[in-house]
Design a protein around this motif. Structure first.
Motif: not given
Length: 115
Positions: A87-89, A94-100
């Protein structure tokens, strides 16, 4: 407890959506969160009395049923942990994909417990 679904290995069967059943399940799949569960339960019951509404208790049950669903299913648990870690990449993609992905995991778990 209900029968197992068809989405792979599950550590325990899905518990009934009662405080006692959820607590028993959490004690197996994520015992480190038992104190947190009790604190949020106390808050939910206090709000229910204050608001003269069962909605805080119903929300508490659904939130913990969802979190236990994630913890009892290694497929969801792995996806959840990976997404939270990213999430905090520093790479915003990467962070947006983690949030999704985190949202997708939470949605899948909620759909499972709502049946």
């Amino acid at each position: 407890m209900s029968t197992q679904a068809d989405h792979g290995h599950e550590l325990i069967p899905r518990p009934q959506q009662t405080p006692d059943a959820l607590r028993t399940a959490l004690a197996v799949v994520d015992p480190a969160r038992l104190e947190e569960m009790q604190a949020t339960k106390d808050e939910a019951f206090a709000k229910a009395v204050e608001w003269q509404s069962l909605s805080p208790v119903q929300s508490w049950v659904l939130i913990w049923a969802r979190d236990i669903e994630i913890a009892r299913r290694p497929d969801l648990s792995t996806r959840h942990a990976r997404a939270k870690a990213d999430l905090e990449h520093q790479d915003s993609v990467v962070a947006r994909e983690a949030l999704r992905e985190l949202s997708a995991v939470l949605d899948e778990a909620m759909k499972a417990v709502r049946g």
